[in-house]
Scaffold this motif. Sequence first.
Motif, PDB file in Angstrom:
ATOM      1  N   ILE A  89       0.862  -1.188   0.000  1.00 45.38           N
ATOM      2  CA  ILE A  89       0.000   0.000   0.000  1.00 45.38           C
ATOM      3  C   ILE A  89       0.897   1.237   0.000  1.00 45.38           C
ATOM      4  CG2 ILE A  89      -0.200  -0.057   2.544  1.00 45.38           C
ATOM      5  CD1 ILE A  89      -3.128   0.961   2.161  1.00 45.38           C
ATOM      6  N   HIS A  90       0.386   2.332  -0.616  1.00 43.52           N
ATOM      7  CA  HIS A  90       1.147   3.589  -0.708  1.00 43.52           C
ATOM      8  C   HIS A  90       0.431   4.648   0.132  1.00 43.52           C
ATOM      9  CE1 HIS A  90       3.238   2.437  -4.640  1.00 43.52           C
ATOM     10  NE2 HIS A  90       2.261   1.549  -4.587  1.00 43.52           N
ATOM     11  N   TYR A  91       1.051   5.088   1.228  1.00 43.30           N
ATOM     12  CA  TYR A  91       0.319   6.105   2.017  1.00 43.30           C
ATOM     13  C   TYR A  91       0.208   7.446   1.291  1.00 43.30           C
ATOM     14  CZ  TYR A  91       3.645   9.352   4.402  1.00 43.30           C
ATOM     15  OH  TYR A  91       4.528  10.347   4.719  1.00 43.30           O
ATOM     16  N   ALA A 281       4.792  -6.398  -5.529  1.00 45.30           N
ATOM     17  CA  ALA A 281       3.380  -6.189  -5.813  1.00 45.30           C
ATOM     18  C   ALA A 281       3.062  -6.631  -7.233  1.00 45.30           C
ATOM     19  CB  ALA A 281       3.033  -4.717  -5.652  1.00 45.30           C
ATOM     20  N   HIS A 282       1.907  -7.249  -7.375  1.00 48.22           N
ATOM     21  CA  HIS A 282       1.251  -7.627  -8.638  1.00 48.22           C
ATOM     22  C   HIS A 282       1.678  -8.991  -9.178  1.00 48.22           C
ATOM     23  CE1 HIS A 282      -0.328  -3.748  -8.119  1.00 48.22           C
ATOM     24  NE2 HIS A 282       0.829  -3.147  -8.335  1.00 48.22           N
ATOM     25  N   CYS A 283       2.872  -9.119  -9.755  1.00 48.23           N
ATOM     26  CA  CYS A 283       3.312 -10.450 -10.259  1.00 48.23           C
ATOM     27  C   CYS A 283       2.243 -11.086 -11.143  1.00 48.23           C
ATOM     28  CB  CYS A 283       3.637 -11.383  -9.092  1.00 48.23           C
ATOM     29  SG  CYS A 283       4.963 -10.773  -8.053  1.00 48.23           S
ATOM     30  N   THR A 332      -4.059  -4.121  -0.763  1.00 43.50           N
ATOM     31  CA  THR A 332      -5.011  -3.179  -1.382  1.00 43.50           C
ATOM     32  C   THR A 332      -4.371  -2.354  -2.495  1.00 43.50           C
ATOM     33  OG1 THR A 332      -4.479  -1.425   0.201  1.00 43.50           O
ATOM     34  CG2 THR A 332      -6.324  -2.901   0.774  1.00 43.50           C
ATOM     35  N   ASP A 333      -3.066  -2.055  -2.392  1.00 41.24           N
ATOM     36  CA  ASP A 333      -2.410  -1.136  -3.325  1.00 41.24           C
ATOM     37  C   ASP A 333      -3.155   0.195  -3.472  1.00 41.24           C
ATOM     38  OD1 ASP A 333      -0.418  -0.209  -5.068  1.00 41.24           O
ATOM     39  OD2 ASP A 333      -1.413  -1.035  -6.832  1.00 41.24           O
ATOM     40  N   VAL A 334      -3.680   0.730  -2.376  1.00 48.07           N
ATOM     41  CA  VAL A 334      -4.145   2.125  -2.418  1.00 48.07           C
ATOM     42  C   VAL A 334      -2.963   2.984  -2.871  1.00 48.07           C
ATOM     43  CG1 VAL A 334      -4.629   4.072  -0.855  1.00 48.07           C
ATOM     44  CG2 VAL A 334      -5.928   1.919  -0.631  1.00 48.07           C
TER      45      VAL A 334
HETATM   46 ZN   LIG Z   1       1.845  -0.168  -5.778  1.00 51.40          ZN
END
Ligand SMILES: [Zn+2]
Length: 447
Positions: A89-91, A281-283, A332-334
């Motif tokens: 997640i990215h704040y 992330a993702h893959c 979530t990857d917000v």
């Molecule tokens: Zn990301």
Amino acid sequence: MALPTEPQTADAAALSAHRGAILHFLGDPEDGAAPGAYEYFEDGLLTVAGGKVVALGPAAELMQELPAGTPMTHHTGKLLLPGFIDTHIHYPQTDVIGSGGRQLLDWLNDYTFPAERRFGDAAHARAVAEFFLDELLLNGTTTALVFCTVHSQSAEAFFRAADARGLRMAAGKVLMDRNCPAYLRDTAADGERDTRALIEAWHGRNRLLYAITPRFAATSSEAQLASAGRLAHEFPDAFVHSHLAENHDEIAWVRELFPQARSYLDVYDRYGLLRERSVYAHCIHLDEADRGRMATARAAAAFCPSSNLYLGSGLFDIAAADAAGMRFSLATDVGGGTSFSMLRTLGDAYKVAQMFAQPLAPLRAFYLATLAGARCLELADRIGHFGAGAEADFIVLDWNATPLLARRSAQARSLNEKLLLLMTLGDDRAVAATYIMGKAVAHRAGK
Ligand SMILES: [Zn+2]
């Protein structure tokens, strides 16, 4: 958020008890070799002292052993679960959620980079970090692996805010020295120096952990990837956190930039960035050789279904990951992801799995959102379950949070059916309370 209503003990080290339905995982419910992968007590008791789990079991049994006068909170009609663990997640992207109409590379340029620019301002970073942590806790997420921005002060602000709340969080300053706006660029030397200083200041301080964070292969020079690899070798108990194989244009670009590499994954491998505590992330667009390499390196994938759908990136193939023995957990990857809620994200994960005709069993879904995250972060000795001695970060979920959820839950015949309803219809409204080290920190009024 209202004040907690449970009995407060004068002494944080004193024993307290929580009674309700209780679920936690001991293994992966899909792993045939792991019988007894979960424990579920319809009328269970969880006891906590000094911020740690003391015991878990059927209420009828454990009540017998409870010293007289032990404060007890009754979570009648609700489900206790270890706190959710969001592994990507990215704040700083809190303020770009719902910025649409673009795929990955344009989305970064049009929305994300301008938003991240503001984190050069420490006061802005502090304010967003506080909002972000409030939102995580309201959604029942008690641990996250968090991207900051290229600015050291963005990581400082995040760590300071998480530390003040006593949270177990992992984060890092982004390394990014090319192919991005000049205002977000560091250099290989500055990035390494700043990362080292942040590790020394924050890694292992109270409950905080550091993540060496190259944004992705395309935005770091070879010198910077080499420097990230040196740091990863020097600090083996710090995380490596980056992105991998999310979008076709991104993959083609990485291929142009690193023609000598066999694949996108191989770029990271060549620089020593594939190891335990590496989380990518993702893959999504990996081949069999990549998945096998992830498995042997014990690196982990963060499955971000809501982001993958929103940005049109593609579908994570759970069966292929399982077949290769590749570890993965939910994220979530917000702000590419559209919700802080791990329940809503599980709802999206279920739909992604359906596109492969691989229905995601509800018990496995809740495993992916709790113990699987702890395992991918190599923190299962401390979080993600209710084993004796585990840190008492837990949440209380409400089967009756909305009229529709209450109506459908009343018709459910099994735990599986009830869990599927929570992940189909639930969101932050279904999180009645969040506890950190045994203490209520977020509590939904009226529930
Ligand atoms: Zn990301």
